[in-house]
Design a protein around this motif. Sequence first.
Motif, PDB file in Angstrom:
ATOM      1  N   MET A   1       0.851  -1.194   0.000  1.00  0.00           N
ATOM      2  CA  MET A   1       0.000   0.000   0.000  1.00  0.00           C
ATOM      3  C   MET A   1       0.886   1.243   0.000  1.00  0.00           C
ATOM      4  O   MET A   1       1.863   1.308   0.750  1.00  0.00           O
ATOM      5  N   PRO A   2       0.560   2.229  -0.828  1.00  0.00           N
ATOM      6  CA  PRO A   2       1.401   3.431  -0.905  1.00  0.00           C
ATOM      7  C   PRO A   2       1.306   4.271   0.362  1.00  0.00           C
ATOM      8  O   PRO A   2       0.252   4.395   0.980  1.00  0.00           O
ATOM      9  N   THR A   3       2.442   4.861   0.734  1.00  0.00           N
ATOM     10  CA  THR A   3       2.510   5.722   1.904  1.00  0.00           C
ATOM     11  C   THR A   3       2.185   7.157   1.510  1.00  0.00           C
ATOM     12  O   THR A   3       2.577   7.630   0.437  1.00  0.00           O
ATOM     13  N   ALA A   4       1.485   7.867   2.397  1.00  0.00           N
ATOM     14  CA  ALA A   4       1.129   9.267   2.157  1.00  0.00           C
ATOM     15  C   ALA A   4       1.168  10.013   3.480  1.00  0.00           C
ATOM     16  O   ALA A   4       1.040   9.419   4.560  1.00  0.00           O
ATOM     17  N   TYR A   5       1.341  11.341   3.391  1.00  0.00           N
ATOM     18  CA  TYR A   5       1.291  12.194   4.580  1.00  0.00           C
ATOM     19  C   TYR A   5      -0.064  12.872   4.590  1.00  0.00           C
ATOM     20  O   TYR A   5      -0.436  13.571   3.632  1.00  0.00           O
ATOM     21  N   VAL A   6      -0.819  12.688   5.675  1.00  0.00           N
ATOM     22  CA  VAL A   6      -2.227  13.087   5.706  1.00  0.00           C
ATOM     23  C   VAL A   6      -2.531  13.895   6.962  1.00  0.00           C
ATOM     24  O   VAL A   6      -1.728  13.963   7.895  1.00  0.00           O
ATOM     25  N   PRO A  22      -5.006   2.747   0.368  1.00  0.00           N
ATOM     26  CA  PRO A  22      -5.237   1.892  -0.792  1.00  0.00           C
ATOM     27  C   PRO A  22      -4.666   2.525  -2.057  1.00  0.00           C
ATOM     28  O   PRO A  22      -4.608   3.745  -2.185  1.00  0.00           O
ATOM     29  N   ARG A  23      -4.239   1.698  -2.973  1.00  0.00           N
ATOM     30  CA  ARG A  23      -3.711   2.186  -4.248  1.00  0.00           C
ATOM     31  C   ARG A  23      -4.801   2.977  -4.971  1.00  0.00           C
ATOM     32  O   ARG A  23      -5.909   2.477  -5.168  1.00  0.00           O
ATOM     33  N   PRO A  24      -4.520   4.235  -5.355  1.00  0.00           N
ATOM     34  CA  PRO A  24      -5.542   5.021  -6.066  1.00  0.00           C
ATOM     35  C   PRO A  24      -5.888   4.400  -7.417  1.00  0.00           C
ATOM     36  O   PRO A  24      -5.042   3.797  -8.076  1.00  0.00           O
ATOM     37  N   VAL A  25      -7.129   4.547  -7.802  1.00  0.00           N
ATOM     38  CA  VAL A  25      -7.602   4.039  -9.093  1.00  0.00           C
ATOM     39  C   VAL A  25      -7.946   5.228  -9.976  1.00  0.00           C
ATOM     40  O   VAL A  25      -8.796   6.051  -9.609  1.00  0.00           O
ATOM     41  N   PRO A  26      -7.310   5.360 -11.133  1.00  0.00           N
ATOM     42  CA  PRO A  26      -7.588   6.518 -11.991  1.00  0.00           C
ATOM     43  C   PRO A  26      -8.943   6.405 -12.682  1.00  0.00           C
ATOM     44  O   PRO A  26      -9.179   5.476 -13.448  1.00  0.00           O
ATOM     45  N   GLY A  27      -9.813   7.343 -12.381  1.00  0.00           N
ATOM     46  CA  GLY A  27     -11.098   7.396 -13.059  1.00  0.00           C
ATOM     47  C   GLY A  27     -10.984   8.124 -14.381  1.00  0.00           C
ATOM     48  O   GLY A  27      -9.879   8.437 -14.855  1.00  0.00           O
ATOM     49  N   GLY A  29     -10.417  10.661 -17.160  1.00  0.00           N
ATOM     50  CA  GLY A  29      -9.651  11.901 -17.224  1.00  0.00           C
ATOM     51  C   GLY A  29      -8.536  12.011 -16.215  1.00  0.00           C
ATOM     52  O   GLY A  29      -7.970  13.092 -16.036  1.00  0.00           O
ATOM     53  N   ARG A  30      -8.178  10.910 -15.543  1.00  0.00           N
ATOM     54  CA  ARG A  30      -7.157  10.944 -14.490  1.00  0.00           C
ATOM     55  C   ARG A  30      -5.961  10.075 -14.854  1.00  0.00           C
ATOM     56  O   ARG A  30      -6.070   9.100 -15.597  1.00  0.00           O
ATOM     57  N   LEU A  31      -4.826  10.449 -14.243  1.00  0.00           N
ATOM     58  CA  LEU A  31      -3.588   9.693 -14.397  1.00  0.00           C
ATOM     59  C   LEU A  31      -3.129   9.224 -13.023  1.00  0.00           C
ATOM     60  O   LEU A  31      -3.141   9.995 -12.065  1.00  0.00           O
ATOM     61  N   LEU A  32      -2.717   7.959 -12.927  1.00  0.00           N
ATOM     62  CA  LEU A  32      -2.072   7.480 -11.718  1.00  0.00           C
ATOM     63  C   LEU A  32      -0.572   7.684 -11.899  1.00  0.00           C
ATOM     64  O   LEU A  32       0.019   7.205 -12.872  1.00  0.00           O
ATOM     65  N   VAL A  33       0.030   8.412 -10.971  1.00  0.00           N
ATOM     66  CA  VAL A  33       1.428   8.835 -11.115  1.00  0.00           C
ATOM     67  C   VAL A  33       2.240   8.399  -9.905  1.00  0.00           C
ATOM     68  O   VAL A  33       1.812   8.585  -8.758  1.00  0.00           O
ATOM     69  N   ALA A  34       3.420   7.816 -10.163  1.00  0.00           N
ATOM     70  CA  ALA A  34       4.389   7.531  -9.112  1.00  0.00           C
ATOM     71  C   ALA A  34       5.166   8.819  -8.868  1.00  0.00           C
ATOM     72  O   ALA A  34       5.884   9.299  -9.739  1.00  0.00           O
ATOM     73  N   LEU A 101       2.104   7.493  -4.488  1.00  0.00           N
ATOM     74  CA  LEU A 101       1.249   7.449  -5.673  1.00  0.00           C
ATOM     75  C   LEU A 101       0.179   8.523  -5.526  1.00  0.00           C
ATOM     76  O   LEU A 101      -0.374   8.712  -4.443  1.00  0.00           O
ATOM     77  N   THR A 102      -0.134   9.214  -6.626  1.00  0.00           N
ATOM     78  CA  THR A 102      -1.197  10.207  -6.586  1.00  0.00           C
ATOM     79  C   THR A 102      -1.943  10.209  -7.906  1.00  0.00           C
ATOM     80  O   THR A 102      -1.482   9.650  -8.915  1.00  0.00           O
ATOM     81  N   LEU A 103      -3.097  10.855  -7.905  1.00  0.00           N
ATOM     82  CA  LEU A 103      -3.892  11.019  -9.120  1.00  0.00           C
ATOM     83  C   LEU A 103      -3.772  12.461  -9.595  1.00  0.00           C
ATOM     84  O   LEU A 103      -3.928  13.396  -8.814  1.00  0.00           O
TER      85      LEU A 103
END
Length: 305
Positions: A1-6, A22-27, A29-34, A101-103
């Motif tokens: 699972m990707p780490t994030a600061y929240v 959880p791993r983001p899912v690109p809907g 018009g979106r890009l999943l980016v490392a 990981l981000t969208l």
Amino acid sequence: MPTAYVHTAFGGPETESFADLPRPVPGPGRLLVAVRAAGVNPVDWKRRTGYRRAGGPATELPAVFGSEAAGVVVEVGPDVEGFAPGDEVFGHAGNGGYAELTLLPAAGTAHKPAALEWTDAAALPVAAATAYDALTWLALPEGATVLVNGVGGGVGVAAAQIARHQGLKVVGTASEGKRAFTESLGAVHVASGPGVADRVRAAAPGGVDAVLDLVGGEPLREVAELLGDRSRLVSGADKDGAVRLGGSAIVRERTAAVLDAVAALVVAGVLDPYVTQTFPLAEAGAALRAVEEGHARGKIVLTVG
């Protein structure tokens, strides 16, 4: 699972933590980016306090910090054209930049030129693009004079450089301690504080043709009196105050075309994003404190991976 600061609630730094999400899912018009790098901005901590722009969506908790990011496309969502896995990109994260990981919205994402450093790319979507949008809207003719009220911050630094490149004369207000820095940007320094309008008049006896305000409040009201045409007043700090004075807020485009333009200026050596300090993602809290407490000079960027 990707780490994030929240942040898990609205309030102060005590609400901040790392989380495995959880791993983001690109809907559509979106890009999943490392993520390779993410810019740190005042708006990040302001959102943690509960701030949101009028009409903007409510923040869902836990919320990942970060409004700009640069990285490598991992996956593209439906209806996305012009991007493929492996592409190096940068863009507007909205929320989510402080993560592995981000969208990113495809419409607000651009391909990163090979000559553009990851850290510089991550510093462009907020400050530099805001400055570019403001000056594009003002559309001043070559030789005109623009007052940048609060030239020492991220948007002001970019605005001074871009305006000079456009052939404009720049007068910038900042603290006395930022005189040398302001002058290094090619701007005429005017000390901020009470009486600033009179000091601007002395520094620019021919007057100013527009005001780009990045301070708001009483400093905005004082410099507004320098303009005969208040429609030439735009503010990135005090929309309501600017409107009451006859001006307007900066209208953000948030398009790939604007990002392409500011990136080209960096590659050409016209624009320096002034990334003065980097922190690894593991030290995201320290990076955010530096911005929140006003100790940062220039842009701070997180490095990821």
